[in-house]
Design a protein around this motif. Structure first.
Motif, PDB file in Angstrom:
ATOM      1  N   UNK A 222      45.330  44.648  40.225  1.00 43.04           N
ATOM      2  CA  UNK A 222      46.207  43.502  40.450  1.00 43.04           C
ATOM      3  C   UNK A 222      46.347  43.119  41.922  1.00 43.04           C
ATOM      4  N   UNK A 223      45.651  43.813  42.809  1.00 45.17           N
ATOM      5  CA  UNK A 223      45.730  43.478  44.230  1.00 45.17           C
ATOM      6  C   UNK A 223      44.843  42.282  44.550  1.00 45.17           C
ATOM      7  N   UNK A 224      45.276  41.484  45.508  1.00 43.60           N
ATOM      8  CA  UNK A 224      44.516  40.294  45.897  1.00 43.60           C
ATOM      9  C   UNK A 224      43.207  40.695  46.565  1.00 43.60           C
ATOM     10  N   UNK A 225      42.170  39.908  46.299  1.00 46.68           N
ATOM     11  CA  UNK A 225      40.853  40.168  46.871  1.00 46.68           C
ATOM     12  C   UNK A 225      40.338  38.931  47.589  1.00 46.68           C
ATOM     13  N   UNK A 226      39.315  39.128  48.403  1.00 52.00           N
ATOM     14  CA  UNK A 226      38.681  38.021  49.107  1.00 52.00           C
ATOM     15  C   UNK A 226      37.196  38.318  49.240  1.00 52.00           C
ATOM     16  N   UNK A 227      36.420  37.302  49.600  1.00 48.50           N
ATOM     17  CA  UNK A 227      34.962  37.427  49.660  1.00 48.50           C
ATOM     18  C   UNK A 227      34.482  37.147  51.074  1.00 48.50           C
TER      19      UNK A 227
END
Length: 449
Positions: A222-227
């Motif tokens: 549920x943690x936010x991710x980025x690319x």
């Protein structure tokens, strides 16, 4: 902003066989989703968009005569998540769109939501038999550039098969005689044995490791991710290879670019995530089995001919030992993939009462299926696959790559755009770890011995 100008169905230009083509046991554990891929073009000044649009639709219809399974549909069989293919020529989805953006706005074409808008989306709430196996979107930009976005069923094709399809389609569009291998559609070579024989421990089917002191993956998923797109020059790639090979066993063959770069990425993610030394971590990846089968699969085999394996280590060893250690763990997993191992893996798929858990791990922040993120990574490589150079008559693409990076720890290793020995790593990671990863990724290339 992307505006749809029209969507319709493209069917094969001629009648095609209606008999069902078997879905192999190599296909059955693939996600019921579509791989998003994008090709970006900058046509010459005398380019006619209307002519190109008509050409690409007509040539797609002709290509589907050869690749007619893509014009069919999948149907669920029973309640165990298995599918079968119906070759009914229902067709593929095709949309034309316009964007007020310019190609320069996309920078290095990092798989952001903006880039994803150039690729057809799929509503998986729709009954499976109503979902096209291939969807195409052509988007015209105000600068005159074009993008060709594809969403192709994971069950139907791997990267090699996609390349074969694109080559045939492009040659037809250019009006050239077909000098590429046409698809070999019989998938029976990759069926399980009867009776199934389980001879190996297929740990790729085991639940992924969790972070130490955690009983489930709920908090991590549920943690936010980025690319991010990580660029490696030819010099940096060679340095990583040299570092991996400096301390390898003398009797072993040199580590490849993939083994060196993937090993480097694996150890950097462990550091960025601040793993404890005893943390168990896995690196998942796919091995092409076309030439590992006995006999090798026919040229042009169309379907999935890849097997998912895992390299395993404790994070402390990855972080403290030379790069050759991580590369050697990857090598061990690759060399495990023999003909007998592959057949045993198919047998394992065959005896599974329910394959649903393999169908649903793919999506960002998925609440179903296994979670392959922290403390693990997954690295998909297109190195050695001639994915680029697809010319529909308006020049070769200026970019080809994934349209999205699905989950925490997922990455793609690709050749750089200029065929100069450089590489690009597209990586999704939790926001809290990304800054550290970017710093470590380049710092360690300078500092590793």
């Amino acid at each position: 902003m992307v505006v749809m100008k029209g969507c319709y169905t493209i069917k094969p230009a001629e009648p095609t066989p209606a008999s069902g083509i078997v879905i192999s046991d190599c296909d059955q554990d693939k996600p019921i989703t579509h791989a998003p891929v994008i090709y970006v073009y900058c046509p010459p000044g005398n380019f006619s968009y209307r002519s190109a649009l008509e050409s690409i639709k007509v040539s797609l219809s002709k290509a589907l005569v050869h690749f007619y399974p893509l014009a069919g549909c999948l149907k669920l069989v029973g309640e165990g998540g298995r599918v079968e293919l119906e070759c009914n020529s229902v067709g593929v989805g095709f949309c034309e769109a316009e964007s007020d953006a310019e190609l320069a706005d996309f920078g290095d074409f990092c798989p952001t939501p903006e880039l994803r808008s150039l690729i057809p989306s799929v509503a998986y709430s729709t009954p499976l038999h109503e979902i096209p196996l291939l969807l195409v979107q052509i988007t015209r930009f105000r600068c005159g550039g074009l993008s060709l976005g594809l969403a192709i069923s994971h069950v139907m094709a791997d990267g090699t098969s996609l390349r074969n399809f694109m080559s045939v389609w492009a040659q037809i569009a250019r009006g050239n005689p077909l000098d590429v291998v046409l698809p070999y559609l019989d998938r029976t070579a990759l069926l399980a044995r009867d009776p199934p024989t389980l001879r190996y421990n297929h740990e790729r089917f085991d639940p992924p490791p969790l972070l130490m002191n955690q009983s489930d993956s709920d908090e991590e998923r549920n943690k936010r991710t980025t690319v991010v797109m990580l660029h490696l020059s030819k010099t940096q790639v060679e340095r990583l290879k040299n570092m991996a090979n400096d301390s390898r066993a003398i009797e072993s063959r040199p580590y490849s670019r993939y083994e060196a770069v993937a090993g480097h990425l694996w150890r950097c993610t462990c550091k960025a995530r601040e793993h404890k030394n005893d943390q168990i971590t896995k690196l998942y990846f796919q091995v092409n089995i076309r030439d590992r089968m006995k006999p090798p699969l026919p040229r042009g085999y169309f379907g999935n001919a890849i097997i998912r394996v895992a390299a395993t280590s404790r994070s402390g060893k990855l972080m403290t030992m030379p790069l050759s250690y991580g590369s050697s763990k990857i090598r061990e997993a690759i060399e495990m993939v023999t003909h007998d191992y592959v057949k045993s893996a198919f047998d394992f798929v065959k005896v599974q009462p329910n394959l649903t858990r393999f169908r649903t791990y793919h999506t960002v922040r998925s609440t179903h299926g296994a979670f392959y993120g922290n403390p693990n990574v997954e690295v998909t490589s297109s190195l050695g696959l001639p994915q680029k150079g697809v010319d529909f008559g308006w020049g070769k693409e200026i970019h080809m790559g994934p349209g999205s990076v699905a989950f925490d720890g997922k990455s793609f290793i690709m050749d750089g755009p200029n065929e100069d020995g450089s590489l690009i790593v597209a990586l999704r990671l939790q926001v809290g770890h990304m800054d550290a990863l970017k710093e470590l990724f380049y710092e360690d290339i300078l500092n590793l011995a």
